[in-house]
Design an enzyme around this catalytic site. Structure first.
Site, PDB file in Angstrom:
ATOM      1  N   GLU A 209       0.848  -1.182   0.000  1.00  0.00           N
ATOM      2  CA  GLU A 209       0.000   0.000   0.000  1.00  0.00           C
ATOM      3  C   GLU A 209       0.887   1.236   0.000  1.00  0.00           C
ATOM      4  O   GLU A 209       2.111   1.130   0.120  1.00  0.00           O
ATOM      5  CB  GLU A 209      -0.957  -0.014   1.199  1.00  0.00           C
ATOM      6  CG  GLU A 209      -0.279   0.020   2.549  1.00  0.00           C
ATOM      7  CD  GLU A 209      -1.244  -0.254   3.711  1.00  0.00           C
ATOM      8  OE1 GLU A 209      -2.205  -1.023   3.536  1.00  0.00           O
ATOM      9  OE2 GLU A 209      -1.014   0.290   4.791  1.00  0.00           O
ATOM     10  N   HIS A 247      -4.385   3.092   8.205  1.00  0.00           N
ATOM     11  CA  HIS A 247      -3.136   2.586   8.768  1.00  0.00           C
ATOM     12  C   HIS A 247      -2.190   3.763   9.040  1.00  0.00           C
ATOM     13  O   HIS A 247      -2.048   4.652   8.208  1.00  0.00           O
ATOM     14  CB  HIS A 247      -2.438   1.638   7.787  1.00  0.00           C
ATOM     15  CG  HIS A 247      -3.136   0.329   7.650  1.00  0.00           C
ATOM     16  ND1 HIS A 247      -3.006  -0.453   6.529  1.00  0.00           N
ATOM     17  CD2 HIS A 247      -3.960  -0.341   8.478  1.00  0.00           C
ATOM     18  CE1 HIS A 247      -3.727  -1.560   6.676  1.00  0.00           C
ATOM     19  NE2 HIS A 247      -4.312  -1.513   7.853  1.00  0.00           N
TER      20      HIS A 247
END
Lengths: 292, 385
Positions: A209, A247
């Site tokens: 990511e 996150h």
């Protein structure tokens, strides 16, 4: 075959008497994980879920031969728990806890450098070798034993990939979440190294990511030294710069760490990159077919 | 978390980092008083959470207290537009009034976490007053770095090395070393994620001060830093994002028209990506998290559809620990309470998926079911067009 954990791994659960610890320890036991001890300071000498509880990890290691630890303690105590487990001599620590301050993790990494221990996480669903053991919080039932290794920074996106792999008729040797935080334990390269030497793994799915450079480092390693097929996906192709996408580690900072950069790096390294998250399974099938 | 310049300077001063004399004012009269007290030419600086204020007209020099008052009157209440605020700008509520200084040199000092090296890095540069990313791209040799050992903290020799590299001498060298050391202590002592002094000023008298100061903090540490958390300015944040945070939801407003609600940050990003892949654009990032409750789902859905830009919603849930039936009842409750003015596509997978689908089917509401992310994204994009 599998990496890092199997049915013989002897696990001590840190924070076993807490809510999260109890819930997930129960599910790990049901899955067949060899949970040999729990650790909660002050509750030594009791039993919880039929498992003996110790005051220190060192006691659990001495009495039960625990060689892996899983951490469910709250964020501000979790760094200490990781270091206690490492100091007690376990080979593997899996830290599920989300929300550990970054400066705490820098101290943890410095502490671990001098010790022969592998850390997975924090902020991870954990690690599973289907049919053998799971150390973590992932739903065991969606996994199937097989020959595909999975390494991911995510939780539910990993489940998505697992399901696609299963639908294509493959299973997983070991699936690992490395964690969504900026500072984590094992990263792609170390795990790819283990998959390289695992005869039971024929291909690897790498799910990354935005944020940081771990995927770029993985790409360089793959190009230089990884012989098995790799399928890649990078989440956050539409993420705006400067915003933390859930996150703590998923942030494009100073224009660096974009999905496009990472996809380009992986492609250049010969990785089969799926642009759409729905194509991870199909891309794997094609990659394995091409190999013949 | 971000804070204002004046707040960052107050923190830094507590750690012994030298800052210009000055104070913050929320009215033109207060600005005048501060200027009178300082008794010199002053700089009036608009306080918003964005860079590029000077070019936008948010930093101005005043020769007298009366001029300071007039400048403050122009700034307080204005919508200040910079390259970081977006076209709508940000409303200025306060100004910082500081003594104007005799500038000899403008340097740069910044502390961040280097993820690859797993250390706090102290960066110094002789090229102050411009964005450090620009220096890094054009003149990387002029950025000097010291990585801080996590066990010991920044060492004195590291601060000296940087001060020498910056070309500081005599009194300025002494002050520079103290400045760097104090800035590191402020960073560590507040769980900062960024501390940037740009420019770091050397005056003609050899004083070293923070002309500007920017500090960001690790959200994960705020619960143990109540004094830092108290500095949060909710006016600087999007109202929907503030509302979402009350329910422990991770929500970020974006520019598109397809609202999405997902469990897990990675899957949420991937869902945004597949919406674009299908020809639409996501209106938001929304991660309901792993330990989500039915109430949180209800609130998430409300926040999602209360965004007027949202023309349709995609709910993508992969139930692991989160049960699909619980998500489904939360959505049904919210939709019944709010009405569904927009089409909603729901993709459920994983734990208790069949019970979840049954709840949606029996709700009497016109949800569109989808199998798999691809079908879900294609359906919602077709529906909003």
């Amino acid at each position: 075959m599998s990496i890092l954990i199997d049915e013989k791994t002897r696990v001590v659960v840190l924070g076993i008497t807490g809510g999260e610890g109890t819930f997930h320890a129960q599910r790990m036991i049901e899955y067949g994980t060899n949970i040999v001890a729990g650790m909660t300071p002050g509750k030594g000498g009791t039993k919880h879920l039929g498992v003996p509880v110790y005051n220190t990890v060192a006691d659990a290691v001495a009495a039960e031969g625990a060689d892996a630890a899983v951490v469910f303690v709250p964020p501000f105590a979790a760094a200490d728990a990781i270091m206690e487990a490492a100091d007690a001599g376990v080979k593997l620590v899996v830290c599920i806890t989300e929300g550990i301050p970054t400066l705490d993790m820098l101290r943890v990494k410095t502490f671990l450098r001098a010790r022969p221990v592998n850390l997975i996480g924090p902020n991870t669903p954990g690690i599973i070798s289907p049919g053998k053991a799971k150390i973590g919080i992932m739903p065991g039932h969606i996994h199937k034993a097989g020959t595909i290794g999975i390494i991911s920074r995510s939780g539910t996106l990993t489940y998505e990939a697992v399901q696609q792999v299963t639908r294509e008729g493959y299973g997983q040797s070991t699936a690992i979440g490395i964690g969504g935080d900026p500072i984590v334990g094992m990263k792609y390269i170390e795990l790819l190294g283990l998959f390289k030497d695992d005869p039971g793994t024929e291909a690897v799915i790498l799910i990354g990511e935005i944020g940081g450079t771990a995927e770029d480092e993985a790409a360089a390693y793959i190009a230089a030294a990884f012989p098995k097929p790799v399928v890649g996906f990078i989440a956050g192709q539409t993420a705006p710069p400067g915003r933390r996408m859930g996150h703590a580690g998923a942030i494009i900072a100073g224009g660096k760490g974009t999905a496009q950069e990472k996809m380009d790096a992986l492609k250049a390294a010969g990785v089969h990159v799926a642009v759409s998250p729905a194509d991870i399974g199909a891309t794997l099938r094609k990659a394995l077919a091409r190999r013949g | 978390m971000k804070i204002h310049e004046y707040q960052a300077k107050q923190i830094l001063a507590r750690y012994g980092v030298r800052i210009p004399r000055g104070d913050v004012a929320d009215s033109p009269a207060a600005a005048r008083e501060i200027a009178e007290r300082l008794g010199s030419r002053v700089v009036v600086k608009a306080q918003i959470h964005a860079g590029g204020r000077g070019k936008g007209g948010g930093i101005k020099l005043a020769a007298s207290p009366a001029e300071a008052e007039a400048l403050a009157a122009g700034m307080i209440g204005m919508q200040l537009v910079t390259h970081q605020t977006g076209p709508e700008g940000k409303r200025v509520k306060r100004v910082l009034v500081e003594e104007a200084l005799d500038i000899a040199r403008e340097l740069y000092l910044g502390l961040v976490i280097d993820r690859a090296r797993e250390a706090v890095v102290v960066m110094a540069s002789t090229e102050g007053g411009v964005e450090i990313e620009k220096v890094a791209a054009e003149k990387p040799a002029l950025i000097f770095k010291e990585y801080v050992p996590a066990g010991t903290g920044l060492l004195a020799f590291q601060a000296r090395k940087l001060a020498f590299k910056l070309g500081l001498e005599g009194e300025a060298f002494k002050q520079g070393v103290k400045f760097i050391t104090s800035l590191y202590r402020a960073f560590e002592g507040t769980d900062a994620s960024l501390a940037e002094i740009n420019p770091l000023l050397v005056t003609k008298q050899g004083d070293v001060l923070a002309l500007d100061a920017k500090m960001n903090f690790d959200d994960n540490a705020l619960a143990r830093r109540p004094d830092i958390l108290a500095l949060r300015d909710l006016d600087e944040e999007s109202p929907l994002e503030v509302e979402a945070a009350k329910f422990n939801l991770n929500y970020i407003k974006l520019d598109g028209s397809v609202g999405c609600m997902v469990n897990g940050a990675g899957l949420a990003m991937a869902t945004m990506d597949i919406i674009k892949y299908a020809g639409g654009m996501p209106a938001n990032f929304l991660d309901v998290g792993g330990g989500v409750t039915e109430e949180a789902v209800t609130n998430a859905f409300k926040i999602l559809v209360s965004d007027p830009d949202v023309k349709g919603a995609l709910i993508n849930i992969f139930g692991g620990i989160v049960r699909c039936d619980m998500i489904a009842s939360g959505v049904v409750k919210a939709a019944k309470a709010m009405g569904t003015r927009i089409p909603v596509v729901i993709r459920l997978e994983g734990t208790n998926v069949d019970q979840g689908k049954a709840i949606l089917r029996d709700s009497g509401l016109a949800f569109h079911a989808a199998d798999g992310m691809k079908e879900a994204a294609e359906k919602i994009v077709a529906l909003v067009k």
